[in-house]
Design a protein around this motif. Structure first.
Motif, PDB file in Angstrom:
ATOM      1  N   ARG A   8      38.420  43.306  50.148  1.00 19.17           N
ATOM      2  CA  ARG A   8      38.772  44.625  50.675  1.00 19.17           C
ATOM      3  C   ARG A   8      37.923  45.703  50.008  1.00 19.17           C
ATOM      4  NH1 ARG A   8      41.293  46.772  54.009  1.00 19.17           N
ATOM      5  NH2 ARG A   8      43.244  47.556  53.173  1.00 19.17           N
ATOM      6  N   ALA A   9      37.642  45.510  48.714  1.00 20.15           N
ATOM      7  CA  ALA A   9      36.845  46.511  48.003  1.00 20.15           C
ATOM      8  C   ALA A   9      35.412  46.530  48.507  1.00 20.15           C
ATOM      9  CB  ALA A   9      36.868  46.238  46.503  1.00 20.15           C
ATOM     10  N   LYS A  10      34.973  45.414  49.142  1.00 23.11           N
ATOM     11  CA  LYS A  10      33.634  45.376  49.717  1.00 23.11           C
ATOM     12  C   LYS A  10      33.575  46.134  51.034  1.00 23.11           C
ATOM     13  CE  LYS A  10      32.991  40.760  49.497  1.00 23.11           C
ATOM     14  NZ  LYS A  10      32.317  39.462  49.725  1.00 23.11           N
ATOM     15  N   ASP A  24      43.547  37.665  44.140  1.00 16.58           N
ATOM     16  CA  ASP A  24      42.578  38.661  43.714  1.00 16.58           C
ATOM     17  C   ASP A  24      41.351  38.716  44.621  1.00 16.58           C
ATOM     18  OD1 ASP A  24      44.166  39.331  41.661  1.00 16.58           O
ATOM     19  OD2 ASP A  24      42.967  38.409  40.070  1.00 16.58           O
ATOM     20  N   PHE A  25      40.909  37.539  45.111  1.00 11.76           N
ATOM     21  CA  PHE A  25      39.651  37.573  45.854  1.00 11.76           C
ATOM     22  C   PHE A  25      39.790  38.274  47.198  1.00 11.76           C
ATOM     23  CE2 PHE A  25      41.341  33.298  46.841  1.00 11.76           C
ATOM     24  CZ  PHE A  25      41.367  33.356  48.220  1.00 11.76           C
ATOM     25  N   LEU A  79      35.818  45.198  53.746  1.00  8.82           N
ATOM     26  CA  LEU A  79      36.401  44.432  54.843  1.00  8.82           C
ATOM     27  C   LEU A  79      37.753  45.040  55.215  1.00  8.82           C
ATOM     28  CD1 LEU A  79      34.465  42.219  53.435  1.00  8.82           C
ATOM     29  CD2 LEU A  79      35.876  40.585  54.664  1.00  8.82           C
ATOM     30  N   PHE A 129      36.617  44.127  38.991  1.00  7.91           N
ATOM     31  CA  PHE A 129      38.000  43.926  38.549  1.00  7.91           C
ATOM     32  C   PHE A 129      38.081  43.226  37.206  1.00  7.91           C
ATOM     33  CE2 PHE A 129      37.679  43.920  43.115  1.00  7.91           C
ATOM     34  CZ  PHE A 129      38.612  44.873  43.469  1.00  7.91           C
ATOM     35  N   ARG A 164      41.565  41.020  47.459  1.00  5.73           N
ATOM     36  CA  ARG A 164      41.397  42.411  47.042  1.00  5.73           C
ATOM     37  C   ARG A 164      39.906  42.722  46.853  1.00  5.73           C
ATOM     38  NH1 ARG A 164      43.917  43.664  41.393  1.00  5.73           N
ATOM     39  NH2 ARG A 164      42.065  42.499  40.829  1.00  5.73           N
ATOM     40  N   THR A 165      39.170  41.758  46.257  1.00  2.90           N
ATOM     41  CA  THR A 165      37.728  41.950  46.100  1.00  2.90           C
ATOM     42  C   THR A 165      37.071  42.167  47.464  1.00  2.90           C
ATOM     43  OG1 THR A 165      37.865  40.356  44.296  1.00  2.90           O
ATOM     44  CG2 THR A 165      35.674  40.985  45.022  1.00  2.90           C
ATOM     45  N   LYS A 210      41.637  44.767  56.758  1.00  2.00           N
ATOM     46  CA  LYS A 210      42.687  43.773  56.501  1.00  2.00           C
ATOM     47  C   LYS A 210      42.489  42.530  57.361  1.00  2.00           C
ATOM     48  CE  LYS A 210      46.649  46.337  54.832  1.00  2.00           C
ATOM     49  NZ  LYS A 210      47.959  46.903  55.122  1.00  2.00           N
ATOM     50  N   THR A 242      39.458  34.837  39.079  1.00  2.00           N
ATOM     51  CA  THR A 242      40.128  34.773  40.379  1.00  2.00           C
ATOM     52  C   THR A 242      39.585  35.787  41.380  1.00  2.00           C
ATOM     53  OG1 THR A 242      41.815  36.231  39.481  1.00  2.00           O
ATOM     54  CG2 THR A 242      42.306  33.878  39.487  1.00  2.00           C
ATOM     55  N   ALA A 243      38.590  36.572  40.955  1.00  2.00           N
ATOM     56  CA  ALA A 243      38.130  37.638  41.843  1.00  2.00           C
ATOM     57  C   ALA A 243      37.195  37.148  42.946  1.00  2.00           C
ATOM     58  CB  ALA A 243      37.437  38.732  41.026  1.00  2.00           C
ATOM     59  N   SER A 262      47.687  37.607  48.773  1.00  2.00           N
ATOM     60  CA  SER A 262      47.954  38.356  47.544  1.00  2.00           C
ATOM     61  C   SER A 262      47.032  37.933  46.412  1.00  2.00           C
ATOM     62  CB  SER A 262      49.414  38.168  47.127  1.00  2.00           C
ATOM     63  OG  SER A 262      49.636  36.824  46.785  1.00  2.00           O
TER      64      SER A 262
END
Lengths: 535, 293, 314
Positions: free
Chosen positions: C217-219, C211-212, C221, A90, C214-215, C223, A95-96, C209
């Protein structure tokens, strides 16, 4: 067969259409760059592939990843694929990462989620992944927390998470936008290496044509949710068809016409300026520390000159800017404006201050949202001994707004009614209203899309000629500094390591740091530059 | 509940549009109607109540709700509806003044601390706030009554003191995030001092936070006043107050539950109304938080 | 980490010191002679003198403060004038009702609020969420002593499941005593649980909400996994703050609820002392409550550092 095949993809969020008939494909080992300005739908295309879309999103069309039809798979099957078959990196490395879990833990999680292995086995694999992204074990043990790492290092951790299971496809959404130029070059090199080693496909999303053009095998140009042009890189640049792509390329290399000749007379004279901060003590017994942000900087800015100041974040350029503006007192040296000190005793010198103005980076944070434009642009009047009123004030507002290409009637509107580029024009109008001699441009075009940026650069060049302005142009973006300045200074760790005529410094850098910076700056391929200059 | 997100953005749009959106927000409308009903009841009680609340009417004592007394009568035969109307005055007055005290001291302190962030002054103001927080509001009230005696005025002071650090913290944290904005830097470049910037740029942009927190503290004030007068530390007889009505009903609760029911409902509905209004306002001011809390 | 705890400890001691000065001076600024104030206008001169001596009113302000603080540090809170017994003993007796009540209520509140808040946040916008938000909206608005009275009507008077008030004493058995504390604890816990559930929900929605998440989820995991493994612990930081504030509120809020249920706890003691003008007891109980609050806040701050590694280095 291609690895990722996107065909006729449309996306709606609520009633709003975000993507329209998007098609692209990525083959194993291929790098596909997606270019577009903000709002073009390039990130949403990536999230559609991952099927990580906001609630209320409806996708139609076709997304096939290694033979899986992503749009029809159930959520559980998608979870199996994410992280395993496709990884993602990202934009915001700060913050990622989860701030309260160690990096080893977070990288190992990718393995633990997808494979039935023991925790120690997963940690060993995490170690391996971190080694691959060049975070060696001696300096970056698994027990490190994200806040102990720099932005570039965090981005490496995010990449390690994404590639731990050697996915077939990696999606990188503006992976270097938040990073300094030298760090950017390192991260891009890392991504290229990983693609080569693993034969992985890479979908690289960026707003920066140069970043993508440098590494992509194929380029996709997007605008307003649609693909306007796609083709092999760099061949595509010599045969651009869509008017938008042509203007995008032109804007990326745009150099405004500048014809002012600086007078050989120092308007701003900075001599041996030192600015130190005290920092909180590290332990109870030690004395409070002192950090020098600016260590003995000297330079002259000539009347009518456009002087660049480049450097990476933390080099002290913002601190120096504040000192010049008289916002902070310096601990050593002097700053003279037209022979007068910026600081008079311990107070800012108003007589000097009213001849200097500033334009900031963020077009959204630069204005009080509760005031109307007339009140906003009049703010610098506070520096005058006699505040203009009535028709005099109205005339000044009208003149300032007209000179930046806005209408005098815009003064009745509130700031949220304007776009980013228009706001930056208002910021310039605010600076112009008291007819300063010098305007400091603190990353003033960095947050703008490339076409808007080109317009603002033209405006600045034009105003400079019309009003005889001098500029101090502070930026991290070398390509912009190169086209707008006469002379440039390179700053590193609080010191100016090199200064000289802009063209001379860029073509023949002497200091190793300057050489490093210029080498790291992404550059459009020769074919693209030639195409741009022909239009 | 007591702390708002301080970094919430200032509103977008002209006041007129905000008002139109307000009328379409369910929370805000329900809350505002409930609040208005009780404010009106308090105002009307100055000129008219169904019955006199000071006179005794032993013949009609402890009557359940009827056509004559819609909410029944108490152990002195007084009309409970009339008592609730008059009682609303005390509740509202105490809460209004307490919020006023909290804001008029807390907001300037918060602005001042934020403008001198990291200085000794900031430290002193914030430690002082922590200290007040270390005394639960009720304990402050008890100390004050122990020293000066029980009265509505002392209840106001006690609740008001506790409101000061709430508003000081909120203002400070809101102001600190605003001080980071470039438009503050622009104002400093224009030669404006921190006092002027605080008034001209910071204060208008934290008012939304203050209004929302104000409604919340208002409702907490009503609850606190009810609690204090329930234990006899609030308004003294013969002034009717909701809390004392509940206290007096307690011994008769087994055979006259209506005496306990209606004053309690009055408190519940007023507080509910204020909270709903606060939530509605927050959604209006800060759409990105909609539905969060 | 040690430095962080040390700093917090210093601030704890400073808070306590300042609080003790404030309390001491508040009692001192009483108009006239505290002894006369306590005994009323008709007091005999010799009883007045005896009380003055007992209150230590004969030294300078500074000496009196030091002897008061010194006494408290060594467990001697002085003698109650009305009861003629050591204040320390009286407080200790009452503590064993007020403290268990506060802990009982806090436990209930947490046990209700966590699942409710997490449930609502994980199904944002669903019927469950709307339901939880509606109930908690009521729970926040309800005055706890009124809710207590309603429960007495239903569970003690009509259903006769509980007694309407009073406390048998711990020596009569643990479960009997706990039963006597149950209605008061529920009355205290309900509004607090409502607040906590709302804070939990909004803190979780905030972190969800980030960013981490979302990270994560991209791995790969789900919800649910992202919520439990990444969002929850981050959301705990604001929740801990509220729990800390609630404990102090429960200790003090208990004062009113003890009145409803005729529980002989600190609350009853403080009211009796106010009406008897037994200021030495008031002073000591207030100081004790402040001590408890400051101590809990300290515990919360240590808990922050356990949850959040970024704090450990400060």
């Amino acid at each position: 067969m291609s690895l990722l095949e996107v065909g006729g993809l449309s996306l709606k969020i609520g009633r709003k259409t975000i993507l329209r008939d998007v098609s692209l494909s990525v083959a194993p080992g291929q790098i596909v760059g997606v270019i577009g300005e903000s709002g073009s739908g390039k990130s949403m295309t990536a999230f559609s592939v991952m099927q990580l879309l906001p609630e209320g999103s409806v996708c139609s069309g076709q997304v096939t990843l290694s033979g899986h039809d992503m749009l029809s798979l159930p959520e559980a099957a998608l979870c199996e694929l994410r992280g395993n078959e496709v990884g993602m990196v990202f934009q915001e490395p700060m913050t990622a990462l989860n701030p309260i879990r160690t990096i080893g833990d977070q990288v190992a999680e990718t393995v633990l989620i997808h494979e039935k292995v023991s925790r120690s086995e997963a940690l060993a694999r995490a170690r391996e992944a971190l080694d691959r992204v060049e975070l060696p074990a001696d300096r970056f043990p698994l027990s490190r927390y994200p806040h102990e790492l720099s932005g570039g290092q965090r981005q490496r951790v995010v990449i390690a998470m994404a590639i731990a299971l050697r996915p077939a496809l990696l999606i990188a959404d503006e992976p270097t936008t938040a990073l300094d130029v030298t760090t950017q070059a390192q991260i891009l090199a890392l991504l290229k290496r990983l693609v080569r080693e693993d034969g992985m496909g890479l979908l690289m999303i960026s707003h920066d044509l140069a970043v993508v053009a440098d590494m992509a095998d194929e380029i996709v140009i997007m605008k307003d949710g649609e693909v306007v042009e796609r083709g092999a890189c760099p061949a595509i640049f010599s045969a651009l068809k869509h008017p938008y792509s042509i203007s995008l390329l032109e804007a990326s290399t745009h150099a405004p016409d500048r014809s002012v000749q600086p007078v050989d007379d120092a308007l701003l004279r900075v001599r041996d300026v030192v600015r130190t901060y005290t920092v909180p003590r590290k332990s109870l017994l030690s004395a409070p520390g002192k950090v020098a942000a600016v260590k003995g900087v000297s330079f002259d800015l000539k009347r009518g000159e456009s002087l660049g100041l480049v450097g990476e974040s933390g080099c002290g350029k913002s601190t120096l800017t504040r000192a010049i503006l008289g916002l902070e007192e310096v601990q050593g040296g002097e700053i003279l404006f037209d022979g007068q000190p910026v600081f008079d005793g311990h107070r800012a010198n108003r007589a000097v201050r009213r001849r200097m103005q500033v334009v900031f980076q963020d077009p959204y944070g630069s204005f009080n949202p509760r005031h109307r434009v007339d009140r906003l642009v009049c703010e610098p009047f506070h520096l005058l001994d006699r505040l203009p009123t009535g028709t005099e004030r109205e005339a000044a507002i009208a003149e300032a707004l007209t000179s930046v290409g806005l209408s005098p009637d815009d003064k009745y509107r509130y700031i949220h009614e304007f776009s980013g580029g228009q706001r930056q024009r208002i910021a310039i109008a605010r600076a112009l209203i008291i007819k300063p001699d010098l305007i400091l441009l603190d990353e003033a075009v960095s947050a703008l899309d490339v076409q808007v940026r080109a317009q603002i650069l033209d405006l600045l060049a034009d105003l400079g000629a019309r009003f005889g302005l001098s500029y101090l142009f502070i930026s991290h973006d070398l390509s912009v500094v190169r086209v707008i300045t006469d002379r440039v200074m390179v700053m590193k760790a609080g010191e100016i390591v090199e200064q000289g005529e802009t063209e001379e410094v860029f073509t023949n850098p002497r200091h190793p740091y300057t050489q490093q910076l210029i080498a790291a700056a992404p550059e459009l391929p020769a074919m693209a530059r030639k195409a741009a200059s022909d239009t | 509940m007591t702390d708002l997100r301080a970094d919430s953005l200032p509103p977008e749009g002209a006041p007129v549009r905000l008002w139109h959106r307000a009328l379409r927000s369910r929370n805000f409308v329900i809350g505002a109607v409930l609040t208005l009903v009780f404010v009106l009841a308090a105002l009307v009680s100055f000129v008219w109540t169904p019955f006199d609340v000071t006179g005794l009417d032993i013949a009609n004592k402890i009557k359940p709700p009827s056509a004559r007394n819609p909410l029944g009568t108490d152990h002195f035969g007084r009309d409970i509806l009339s008592m609730i109307m008059v009682g609303a005055r005390v509740s509202i007055a105490v809460a209004v003044v307490a919020v006023g005290i909290g804001m008029s001291f807390g907001v300037p302190l918060g602005l001042w601390a934020a403008a001198r962030k990291g200085s000794l002054l900031d430290e002193v103001i914030m430690r002082g706030n922590d200290l007040v927080f270390a005394f639960p509001s009720l304990v402050i009230a008890i100390m004050i009554t122990a020293i000066f005696g029980a009265s509505a005025v002392n209840a106001i002071i006690a609740i008001g003191i506790f409101n000061i650090p709430v508003f000081a913290r909120l203002t400070r944290s809101g102001a600190l995030s605003l001080w980071q904005r470039d438009y503050i830097l622009a104002a400093r470049v224009a030669g404006k001092g921190s006092a002027r910037i605080s008034v001209e740029h910071i204060l208008p942009n934290v008012t939304n936070l203050l209004i929302v927190q104000g409604t919340i503290q208002f409702s907490l004030g009503i609850l606190a006043e009810a609690g204090l007068s329930y234990v006899g530390l609030g308004a003294q007889p013969p002034t009717p107050s909701w809390g004392r009505m509940l206290a007096e009903s307690q011994t008769m609760i087994s055979f006259a539950p209506h005496m306990a029911l209606f004053p309690g409902l009055a408190i519940l509905l007023t507080v509910l109304g204020l909270n709903l209004m606060g939530d509605g306002l927050r959604d209006l001011f800060d759409p990105k938080l909609r539905g969060r809390s | 980490m040690l430095l962080y705890i040390l700093k917090r400890l210093i601030s704890l001691v400073v808070s306590l010191a300042v609080a003790s000065v404030v309390i001491f001076l508040s009692i001192e600024i009483l108009p006239g002679d505290p002894a006369a104030f306590m005994l009323g206008v008709n007091a005999q001169e010799d009883t007045l003198a005896a009380l003055r001596d007992q209150l230590g009113l004969n030294g300078s302000l500074w000496e009196r403060y030091l002897s008061w603080v010194g006494g408290m540090l060594s467990g001697d809170f002085g003698m109650s004038y009305t009861y003629r017994t050591p204040v320390a003993g009286m407080i200790a007796d009452r503590m064993w009702i007020s403290l268990p009540l506060a802990i009982y209520a806090l436990t209930l509140s947490t046990l209700i609020a966590f699942p409710a808040g997490i449930w609502a946040a994980s199904r944002r916008g669903s019927a469950v969420d709307v339901g939880v938000m509606g109930v908690t909206q009521l729970g926040v608005a309800i005055p706890n002593f009124w809710f207590a009275m309603l429960m007495v009507v239903v569970f003690a008077i009509n259903l006769r499941w509980f007694s309407a008030g009073g406390f048998p004493g711990w020596d009569k058995g643990f479960w009997v005593s706990m039963k006597a504390l149950t209605l008061p604890a529920i009355a205290l816990a309900l509004p607090q649980a409502s607040i906590l559930a709302r804070v939990m929900r909004s803190a979780l929605l905030d972190t969800l909400s980030e960013d981490f998440v979302r990270t994560a989820r991209a791995k790969g995991l789900s919800k649910r996994q992202a919520l439990w493994r990444h969002a929850l612990r981050n959301a705990l930081i604001p929740v801990l703050t509220i729990i800390g504030l609630q404990f102090s509120f429960l200790l003090a809020g208990g004062i009113i609820i003890e009145n409803v249920f005729y529980l002989p706890g600190l609350g009853r003691l403080i009211f009796q002392s106010i009406s008897a003008r037994d200021l030495i007891v008031v002073e000591s109980v207030v100081m004790l409550l402040v001590f408890a609050v400051v101590l809990v806040n300290f515990a919360v701050e240590v808990a922050y550092a356990v949850v959040d590694p970024r704090l450990r280095r400060r």
